[in-house]
Design an enzyme around this catalytic site. Structure first.
Site, PDB file in Angstrom:
ATOM      1  N   ASP A 303      82.088  49.457  31.840  1.00  0.00           N
ATOM      2  CA  ASP A 303      82.210  50.296  33.028  1.00  0.00           C
ATOM      3  C   ASP A 303      81.792  49.401  34.206  1.00  0.00           C
ATOM      4  O   ASP A 303      81.169  48.348  34.016  1.00  0.00           O
ATOM      5  CB  ASP A 303      81.323  51.538  32.913  1.00  0.00           C
ATOM      6  CG  ASP A 303      81.740  52.611  33.916  1.00  0.00           C
ATOM      7  OD1 ASP A 303      82.517  52.283  34.848  1.00  0.00           O
ATOM      8  OD2 ASP A 303      81.301  53.765  33.784  1.00  0.00           O
TER       9      ASP A 303
HETATM   10  C1  BGC Z   1      83.019  55.155  36.477  1.00  0.00           C
HETATM   11  C2  BGC Z   1      84.267  54.928  35.646  1.00  0.00           C
HETATM   12  C3  BGC Z   1      85.354  54.371  36.524  1.00  0.00           C
HETATM   13  C4  BGC Z   1      84.862  53.085  37.153  1.00  0.00           C
HETATM   14  C5  BGC Z   1      85.890  52.403  38.021  1.00  0.00           C
HETATM   15  C6  BGC Z   1      82.628  53.937  37.280  1.00  0.00           C
HETATM   16  O1  BGC Z   1      81.641  54.251  38.206  1.00  0.00           O
HETATM   17  O2  BGC Z   1      81.943  55.512  35.635  1.00  0.00           O
HETATM   18  O3  BGC Z   1      84.656  56.131  35.049  1.00  0.00           O
HETATM   19  O4  BGC Z   1      86.519  54.185  35.788  1.00  0.00           O
HETATM   20  O5  BGC Z   1      83.730  53.367  37.953  1.00  0.00           O
HETATM   21  O6  BGC Z   1      86.075  53.074  39.202  1.00  0.00           O
END
Ligand code: BGC
Length: 811
Positions: A303
C-alpha cells in the site's frame, strides 16, 4: 495541529499522485526497438511471455532491477512525505495520466513503459480536467463495495467489474486498485463503505466476481488490503494480534476464495502489522500462504508508503520519523513492488545487495513478477485507448445495480412501493437534497454528477413540497459553501455531518395535509484514515431523532406514511427510531445515479432484493468487537487484539444467542417467497455433495430472492460457530407463482475448521446440518449428512503465530 498534519500527509498519499503515461498508448515493445536490425528474444512478441521475461531478466543490471521493484508516484510531495519519491525519466512530461495513484518505473532502453495504477473500488480515480484541454475525463461513480455486496449477485457484480475495467482501459490505466475486501469486523471502520461483508464467503465471492469482470480485457486488479486492515486509526503503525485460526477462517479466507476463483493479477499488502510483522515484510503471509499454499501467481505491491519500507511512520502524532530500512526484508518476503519507491530506497537496496542483506536471487524473483505484470499489461501490448469510455451505458448499469443493492428492512402495511395516487411528497432531511454517492479518500471518484433524491423523485414524476424544498435547498447550499471554504483550507478533511435546519411544527403539519407521504433521509459520510465516532454518527443526533419523531407524529396523525432512507457507507443504530417509520430502506452509498435508484425502489419500478451483508445489533455494545475495536492506547492505538476469535458478526450473535435488530442476510421484498423440496445427493459425504431447493415467488409482484446455505458442523476437538454461510445464490427475476430450483455444491473444504494444534484444516466426523433460507435466522429448509471420520483436508504452514499471549473467545 499535529493531528491535522497526520490527516494531510496520509491523505496526500492517497489522492494526489500524478504519474506518467503515454496518452496515445504505447507502441508494442518490439516496434521501436531493433535499432540494430536484430530482434532480441524479449522483443519477440511471438514468444511466450515467460520466455521473453527470462531473456530480459538476464540482460538487466542490478540498477535496472532496483528500478523495477521501486514504483513511482507522489512526485512533488517531498516536503510532506519527507523524502523524494522516484520521478520517472519521461522526456515529455505532457504525457501524463493526472490523478493516477502511481506506476512502475519505465525502462525506455528496453521498451518498458510505465504501467499505470489507478484507484479504486468505486470507479477510476483520475483528474477530471487537464491543463490546455477542454475535454473532460470524468469517471463513473459506481455503487460502493457495501452496495455491491448487498446485491448478493455475482453475475451483476461481474458486469460492474467489466464496466469498471473498460473505463480503466479506455483511460489508459493498467491496474485498477480494487476490489477492497477487508472484513467488516466492526461497523465503525471508516472504510467499510469500500468493503463487502462481515462474512468471508460473501467477501471472497463478490471480490472474485468483480475481479473476473475488471480483468476481462486485460486490465489487472489489486485485491486489497492483505490483510487484517479492519480499522483506520493509526493504520500505518497498528499491530494486529490475532490467532492463526481466526486469521485463516475469517481474515484470509475471502482473499483465498478470490485468488482461487478469479486469478487476480496483483494483491496489495496492507499497512498494518500482524503479530509483530508488517504484512508487506511477512514471508509467511506473502510466500508461504499466498503463493505456496494458495497458488497465487501474480504480483504483490505495498500500500502507498506502506510498512517500514520507506521509513515513514505516523505512529508519533503524525511526525515523520525515518526508521530503519526494511526494504530488503519486503523483497525477501515476496512483496515484489514497493509503491511508490523513494530515492533513499534506491541507495539502500544497492547497499543491501552489496553487503549481502538482500540476495540477487530474491531480487530476481520479484523483478520477474514485475516484468510479467508489465508484459501482460494493456500498455505494453500497445492498446490504443480512446479516453472516451461509454459513460452513458455505465450510468445505466450503476442505476440498476445500486437499486438491487438496497436493503428494505421494514415495510409495515406495504408502505412501499408508493401507489399511483401517492404523487405529492414531503421530503425531509438535508441529505435528501444532497445525496452522498461515495466515501472519501482514495475510494472517492471524480464523477460528472450525482443525482440527489429530490432529482431522482422528480425524474420519476413525483412532485415535491415546495416550501420544504425551498428551506432545505437554501440550508444545504449554505452548508455546502461553508464546507467548500473549509475544504479549500484543508482539502483532505473528512466530510463532516450535514446538520438539519429547524422546521416549524406548523410547516410539517401543513405538508402532512397537502402531501401523500413523507420521506426522511439520514446520511453519513465516511472514509480513509478515520473510524466513525459512535455519538452523532453510529447513533443519530438529537436533531435527527427530533426530525423523525416530529414528522412521524404529525404524518401518522394525518393517516400518512413515513419512509426513512439511510444513505450511509455502513450501518447505523436503528432500534431507537425505526418504530416511528413505516418503511426503512438502506440505500448505502449508491454511486452517481443514487437518487434515480432510490426512486426506482420507492416507485416499485425495482422490487428490492438486497440483503444485509452484516448484522445490525440492537445496541453497539452487543457486538463482540465493541470492547476492543479501539485498540490501545485509546487515543493513539498501536496494538489491537482480535480476542473475539472467529466470533465476528452473525457467528457471534447466533452462537451466543444474542438477538440482533436485523440479522445477517436479511432484507424484505415487495413479494414473498417460499423454499421447499430440499434434496441432498447423498446422506454420506464422500468427496462432494449436491443440494437443491425450490424457491417460489408466492406473492403478487415479480422479484428476486437470495437462497443462503449455512452449515452447522458437529462438535469436534474445537468449538464451532452455531452456523456458517457456505454458499448463496440469487434467483433470476421470478414472476408471481414461478419457481426456480437452485443448486449448491459442497466440497470438503466447506466442512473444515482450522485446528491450530494440528496446523490443519480438519473436517470433523459426525452429522452436519444443512440450513437453507433467506437470512441467517430465516431458515426454511433443513437437511443433514454425515462424514464418517475426521478428515484432514489440508495441512498448512505454521506461520504468523501470535506475538503476545491471549485466548480467543469461546462459547
Ligand atoms: C489506500 C489504498 C490506495 C492507495 C493509493 C492508500 O492510502 O489505503 O487503498 O489504493 O492509497 O491511492
Amino acid at each position: 495541529m499535529k493531528f491535522l498534519k497526520k490527516i494531510k500527509l496520509a491523505s496526500l498519499l492517497t489522492v494526489a499522485a500524478t504519474v506518467s503515461a503515454n496518452a496515445q498508448g504505447t507502441q508494442p515493445v518490439n516496434a521501436d526497438l531493433n535499432k540494430n536490425g536484430k530482434t532480441e528474444p524479449y522483443e519477440n512478441i511471438s514468444l511466450p511471455i515467460s520466455q521473453r521475461v527470462e531473456d530480459l531478466l538476464s540482460r538487466l543490471s542490478t540498477e535496472d532491477k532496483i528500478n523495477l521493484v521501486l514504483g513511482t508516484g507522489m512526485i512533488g510531495f517531498e516536503q510532506i512525505t519527507g523524502f523524494e519519491a522516484i520521478d520517472p525519466p519521461m522526456e515529455d512530461k505532457s504525457f501524463m495520466l493526472p490523478g493516477a495513484a502511481g506506476s512502475t518505473y519505465p525502462l525506455k532502453k528496453f521498451g518498458l513503459p510505465a504501467v499505470i495504477m489507478t484507484d479504486g473500488p468505486a470507479g477510476v480515480r483520475i483528474m477530471p480536467t487537464r491543463k490546455n484541454s477542454d475535454k473532460t475525463f470524468y469517471a463513473t461513480g459506481f455503487p460502493t463495495g457495501i452496495s455491491l455486496a448487498s446485491t448478493w449477485d455475482q453475475e451483476l457484480t461481474q458486469q460492474v467489474g467489466k464496466a469498471l475495467g473498460d473505463e480503466a482501459l479506455e483511460y489508459g490505466s493498467d491496474i485498477q486498485l480494487a476490489p477492497a475486501l477487508n472484513i467488516m469486523r466492526n461497523p465503525l471502520c471508516g472504510r467499510n463503505y469500500e468493503y463487502f461483508s462481515e462474512d468471508p464467503v460473501v467477501s471472497g465471492k463478490i471480490a472474485a466476481a468483480i475481479t473476473l469482470g475488471i480483468q476481462h480485457k486485460g486490465v489487472g486488479v489489486s485485491l486489497k488490503h492483505f490483510a487484517a486492515n479492519n480499522s483506520e486509526r493509526n493504520r500505518m503503525g497498528l499491530n494486529v494480534h490475532v490467532s492463526a485460526r481466526t486469521l485463516r477462517e475469517i481474515y484470509l479466507r475471502g482473499f483465498k476464495i478470490a485468488v482461487k476463483e478469479s486469478n487476480p493479477k496483483t494483491i496489495m499488502s496492507s499497512y498494518n502489522l500482524i503479530n509483530g510483522t508488517y504484512t508487506s515484510a511477512d514471508r509467511g503471509l506473502l510466500t508461504d500462504i499466498l503463493r505456496n499454499e494458495w497458488g497465487f501467481k501474480g504480483l504483490v505491491m505495498t500500500d502507498w508508503f506502506g510498512g517500514y519500507s520507506s521509513g515513514i511512520n505516523l505512529v508519533n502524532d503524525g511526525a515523520i520519523s525515518l526508521k530503519e530500512n526494511y526494504t530488503a526484508q519486503q523483497i525477501h518476503a515476496g512483496n515484489d513492488l514497493i509503491m511508490p519507491g523513494t530515492r533513499m530506497q534506491i541507495a539502500n537496496l544497492k547497499a543491501d545487495i552489496k553487503n549481502g542483506k538482500l540476495s540477487e536471487k530474491d531480487l530476481d524473483i520479484c523483478v520477474r513478477r514485475v516484468l510479467e505484470m508489465i508484459f501482460n499489461s494493456p500498455k505494453m501490448q500497445g492498446y490504443q485507448y480512446s479516453d472516451s469510455p461509454d459513460l452513458k451505458a455505465h450510468a445505466l448499469l450503476t442505476r440498476q445495480v445500486a437499486a438491487e443493492g438496497m436493503v428494505l428492512l421494514k415495510n409495515e402495511q406495504k408502505a412501499l412501493p408508493l401507489n399511483s395516487l401517492q404523487k405529492n411528497l414531503a421530503i425531509f432531511g438535508s441529505i435528501s437534497y444532497k445525496m452522498i454517492a461515495g466515501g472519501t479518500g482514495s475510494g472517492d471518484v471524480n464523477k460528472a454528477y450525482t443525482v440527489s433524491l429530490i432529482q431522482g423523485l422528480e425524474n420519476a414524476g413525483y412532485s415535491i413540497n415546495g416550501k420544504l424544498d425551498n428551506i432545505y435547498r437554501k440550508f444545504v447550499e449554505k452548508e455546502e459553501s461553508d464546507l467548500k471554504t473549509k475544504l479549500n483550507k484543508d482539502p483532505f478533511m473528512l466530510i463532516p455531518l450535514m446538520p438539519q435546519p429547524q422546521l416549524k411544527e406548523s410547516l410539517i403539519r401543513e405538508s402532512a395535509n397537502t402531501c401523500d407521504a413523507a420521506i426522511i433521509t439520514i446520511g453519513r459520510s465516511s472514509g480513509e484514515m478515520e473510524d466513525r465516532p459512535l455519538e452523532g454518527d453510529y447513533y443519530l443526533t438529537q436533531d435527527e431523532h427530533n426530525l423523525i419523531n416530529n414528522v412521524s407524529e404529525v404524518f401518522h396523525q394525518a393517516g400518512k406514511k413515513v419512509i426513512v432512507i439511510v444513505n450511509t457507507g455502513g450501518i447505523i443504530e436503528t432500534t431507537g427510531w425505526s418504530d416511528k417509520a413505516d418503511a426503512v430502506l438502506f440505500s448505502w452509498l449508491p454511486g452517481q445515479e443514487g437518487g434515480n435508484s432510490i426512486a426506482d425502489v420507492i416507485s416499485g419500478k425495482v422490487n428490492p432484493s438486497g440483503k444485509l451483508a452484516m448484522t445490525i445489533p440492537v445496541k453497539y455494545e452487543d457486538l463482540s468487537t465493541a470492547r476492543n475495536f479501539q485498540g490501545t492506547p485509546i487515543d493513539k492505538p498501536t496494538d489491537i487484539t482480535y480476542s473475539e476469535g472467529v466470533y465476528v458478526g452473525y457467528r457471534y450473535f447466533d452462537t451466543f444467542n444474542i438477538k440482533p435488530a436485523y440479522e445477517f442476510g436479511y432484507g424484505l421484498s415487495y413479494t414473498t417467497f417460499s423454499f421447499s423440496n430440499i434434496k441432498i445427493s447423498s446422506e454420506n459425504f464422500k468427496e462432494e455433495l449436491y443440494i437443491t431447493v425450490n424457491v417460489k415467488n408466492t406473492g403478487n409482484t415479480a422479484g428476486k430472492e437470495v437462497a443462503q446455505l449455512y452449515l452447522s458442523a458437529p462438535k469436534g476437538a474445537i468449538d464451532k460457530p452455531e452456523k456458517e454461510l457456505k454458499a448463496f445464490i440469487k434467483t433470476k427475476l421470478l414472476q408471481p407463482g414461478e419457481t426456480q430450483t437452485v443448486y449448491f455444491r459442497l466440497s470438503p473444504k466447506d466442512l473444515a475448521s482450522f485446528n491450530e494444534q494440528q496446523c490443519s484444516w480438519i473436517a470433523d466426523g459426525g452429522t452436519y446440518k444443512v440450513l437453507i433460507g433467506n437470512s441467517s435466522r430465516g431458515i426454511q429448509q433443513t437437511s443433514s449428512f454425515t462424514l464418517s471420520d475426521d478428515r484432514i483436508i489440508e495441512k498448512v504452514n505454521n506461520v504468523i503465530i501470535p506475538d503476545i499471549k491471549f485466548t480467543d473467545l469461546r462459547p
